[in-house]
Design a protein around this motif. Structure first.
Motif, mmCIF file in Angstrom:
data_model
loop_
_atom_site.group_PDB
_atom_site.id
_atom_site.type_symbol
_atom_site.label_atom_id
_atom_site.label_comp_id
_atom_site.label_asym_id
_atom_site.label_seq_id
_atom_site.Cartn_x
_atom_site.Cartn_y
_atom_site.Cartn_z
ATOM 1 N N VAL A 236 10.021 34.628 15.971
ATOM 2 C CA VAL A 236 9.591 35.350 17.346
ATOM 3 C C VAL A 236 8.808 34.052 18.358
ATOM 4 O O VAL A 236 8.700 34.405 19.188
ATOM 5 C CB VAL A 236 7.818 35.718 16.743
ATOM 6 N N TRP A 237 8.307 32.800 17.897
ATOM 7 C CA TRP A 237 8.210 32.158 18.289
ATOM 8 C C TRP A 237 9.632 31.550 19.201
ATOM 9 O O TRP A 237 9.160 30.915 20.750
ATOM 10 C CB TRP A 237 7.405 30.714 17.886
ATOM 11 N N ARG A 238 10.572 31.920 19.117
ATOM 12 C CA ARG A 238 11.798 31.226 20.004
ATOM 13 C C ARG A 238 12.286 32.867 21.470
ATOM 14 O O ARG A 238 12.502 32.373 22.244
ATOM 15 C CB ARG A 238 12.772 30.811 19.471
ATOM 16 N N LYS A 239 11.989 33.983 20.979
ATOM 17 C CA LYS A 239 12.267 35.277 21.600
ATOM 18 C C LYS A 239 12.073 35.394 22.498
ATOM 19 O O LYS A 239 9.938 34.536 22.966
ATOM 20 C CB LYS A 239 11.839 36.496 20.687
ATOM 21 N N GLU A 240 11.779 36.120 23.725
ATOM 22 C CA GLU A 240 11.337 36.160 25.082
ATOM 23 C C GLU A 240 11.388 37.262 25.406
ATOM 24 O O GLU A 240 10.473 37.389 27.170
ATOM 25 C CB GLU A 240 12.130 34.879 25.614
ATOM 26 N N ASP A 241 12.208 38.605 25.253
ATOM 27 C CA ASP A 241 12.141 39.110 25.487
ATOM 28 C C ASP A 241 11.234 40.361 24.886
ATOM 29 O O ASP A 241 10.398 40.609 24.126
ATOM 30 C CB ASP A 241 14.099 40.148 25.241
ATOM 31 N N GLU A 242 11.312 40.936 25.661
ATOM 32 C CA GLU A 242 9.655 42.453 25.165
ATOM 33 C C GLU A 242 10.369 42.532 24.408
ATOM 34 O O GLU A 242 9.135 42.931 23.266
ATOM 35 C CB GLU A 242 9.934 43.404 26.530
ATOM 36 N N PHE A 243 10.980 43.338 23.397
ATOM 37 C CA PHE A 243 10.837 44.110 22.129
ATOM 38 C C PHE A 243 11.056 42.616 21.262
ATOM 39 O O PHE A 243 10.197 43.115 19.800
ATOM 40 C CB PHE A 243 13.033 44.308 21.961
ATOM 41 N N PHE A 244 11.192 41.178 21.737
ATOM 42 C CA PHE A 244 10.927 41.029 20.511
ATOM 43 C C PHE A 244 9.560 40.317 20.167
ATOM 44 O O PHE A 244 8.663 39.668 19.734
ATOM 45 C CB PHE A 244 12.036 39.618 20.074
ATOM 46 N N ARG A 245 8.371 40.557 21.078
ATOM 47 C CA ARG A 245 7.169 40.334 21.495
ATOM 48 C C ARG A 245 6.384 40.952 20.458
ATOM 49 O O ARG A 245 5.326 41.039 19.859
ATOM 50 C CB ARG A 245 7.077 40.304 22.530
ATOM 51 N N THR A 246 7.106 42.429 20.263
ATOM 52 C CA THR A 246 6.325 43.672 18.953
ATOM 53 C C THR A 246 7.047 43.188 17.984
ATOM 54 O O THR A 246 6.378 43.899 16.982
ATOM 55 C CB THR A 246 6.877 44.783 19.746
ATOM 56 N N LEU A 247 7.968 42.104 16.757
ATOM 57 C CA LEU A 247 7.767 42.136 15.858
ATOM 58 C C LEU A 247 6.856 41.015 15.214
ATOM 59 O O LEU A 247 6.240 40.362 15.869
ATOM 60 C CB LEU A 247 9.803 41.080 15.925
ATOM 61 N N VAL A 248 7.179 41.125 14.057
ATOM 62 C CA VAL A 248 5.942 40.487 12.994
ATOM 63 C C VAL A 248 7.141 40.169 12.255
ATOM 64 O O VAL A 248 7.403 40.765 11.280
ATOM 65 C CB VAL A 248 4.749 41.226 12.637
ATOM 66 N N PRO A 249 7.488 38.517 11.766
ATOM 67 C CA PRO A 249 8.381 38.249 10.429
ATOM 68 C C PRO A 249 7.177 37.954 9.217
ATOM 69 O O PRO A 249 6.916 37.277 8.514
ATOM 70 C CB PRO A 249 8.302 36.461 10.414
ATOM 71 N N GLN A 250 7.578 39.428 8.950
ATOM 72 C CA GLN A 250 6.424 40.287 7.805
ATOM 73 C C GLN A 250 7.704 39.324 6.529
ATOM 74 O O GLN A 250 6.712 38.578 5.381
ATOM 75 C CB GLN A 250 7.187 41.759 7.040
ATOM 76 N N ALA A 251 8.514 38.945 6.481
ATOM 77 C CA ALA A 251 8.943 38.135 5.110
ATOM 78 C C ALA A 251 7.909 36.777 4.206
ATOM 79 O O ALA A 251 7.904 36.664 3.685
ATOM 80 C CB ALA A 251 10.961 38.039 5.155
ATOM 81 N N PRO A 252 8.336 36.093 6.080
ATOM 82 C CA PRO A 252 7.323 34.905 5.244
ATOM 83 C C PRO A 252 6.330 34.579 5.031
ATOM 84 O O PRO A 252 5.088 34.126 4.575
ATOM 85 C CB PRO A 252 7.582 33.735 6.783
ATOM 86 N N ILE A 253 5.459 35.750 5.738
ATOM 87 C CA ILE A 253 4.162 36.551 5.992
ATOM 88 C C ILE A 253 3.845 36.727 4.551
ATOM 89 O O ILE A 253 2.916 36.795 3.415
ATOM 90 C CB ILE A 253 4.451 37.047 6.469
ATOM 91 N N ASP A 254 4.906 37.562 3.971
ATOM 92 C CA ASP A 254 4.650 37.720 2.364
ATOM 93 C C ASP A 254 4.972 36.675 1.396
ATOM 94 O O ASP A 254 3.956 36.747 0.334
ATOM 95 C CB ASP A 254 6.524 38.812 1.919
#
Length: 262
Positions: A236-254
């Motif tokens: 998510v630190w690389r994405k710039e469009d509106e859609f990706f701003r709402t995403l959370v990288p759940q797998a690494p967090i888990d």
């Protein structure tokens, strides 16, 4: 319920967010989350908040914070320096240890925050576990990547006639790059640092990342117990469009929460 607070030196107050364990839980330790640099922090802010809430739910009293000269901490953007940021991590660790009721403390860093967490751990002997999430391993490579992304962004935007990006711009992607920050980028190489005093280290890779794999191998050679986790997730630190701003990288967090669980 997370609680905002200020801490650190009176003349350089830092902004932090404390995530205590739930009312039914007693803290079993503490964690400090070290954010990335510049625009990567802005884009990863929600993910780090979700990570902190997850760690708190698992019993770790967790502190998020802004480095001096960034976010809601005091200081101008051009006043921050890597040495100051290492001091900021020390101050955040002190707050986390006090809130964690005497339990062990761990450091979790993302991107440049992971590199800073590793360097901060060299100055201490009380860090029980260290998580390096997609770490910046070689600073010169990272600097080149930021510069390329900056040039591409400028090329897409309206600009004065004849303007071109200087060879050494004073800002990259909207964040100031002072001489001390640039020097840090050029000198940083986690593959050459002395052995870390942290015995247990988790290196999390969101995608195939040879530099992170080399770092994990190097830390093993130096005597650390290293868990290398390939945990695909949206960068998510690389994405710039509106859609990706709402995403959370759940797998690494888990992956991180599971590795830090009792």
């Amino acid at each position: 319920m997370m609680r905002p607070f200020f801490f650190g030196k009176a003349n350089k107050p830092l902004f932090g967010m404390l995530h205590p364990p739930g009312k039914a839980s007693r803290a079993r330790g503490a964690a400090v989350v070290c954010p990335p640099f510049g625009p990567e922090y802005v884009r990863a802010h929600r993910a780090l908040r979700e990570l902190a809430q997850r760690l708190a739910a698992d019993g770790l009293c967790t502190v998020r914070f802004d480095y001096y000269g960034t976010g809601d901490s005091s200081g101008r953007e051009d006043e921050g320096s890597p040495e100051q940021w290492l001091d900021d991590i020390d101050a955040a660790l002190l707050e986390a240890k006090e809130a964690g009721e005497g339990g062990g403390v761990c450091l979790v860093g993302l991107r440049l925050g992971a590199a800073l967490a590793a360097l901060a751990s060299l100055r201490r002997h009380d860090i029980e576990r260290l998580v390096l999430w997609d770490p910046v391993v070689v600073g010169s490579t990272y600097h080149t990547e930021l510069l390329q992304r900056h040039r591409a962004l400028v090329a897409e935007r309206p600009r004065p006639k004849g303007y071109h990006v200087p060879d050494l711009p004073t800002e990259l992607l909207g964040s100031p790059v002072t001489p001390s920050v640039r020097a840090f980028f050029e000198s940083l190489d986690l593959l050459t640092v002395e052995p870390l005093p942290v015995r247990r280290v988790c290196v999390v890779c969101s995608d195939a990342n040879p530099s992170s794999e080399r770092l994990a191998a190097r830390l093993r050679e130096q005597g650390s117990d290293v868990h290398l986790a390939h945990s695909p997730g949206h960068r998510v630190w690389r994405k710039e469009d509106e859609f990706f701003r709402t995403l959370v990288p759940q797998a690494p967090i888990d992956t991180i929460a599971s590795w830090l669980s009792p």
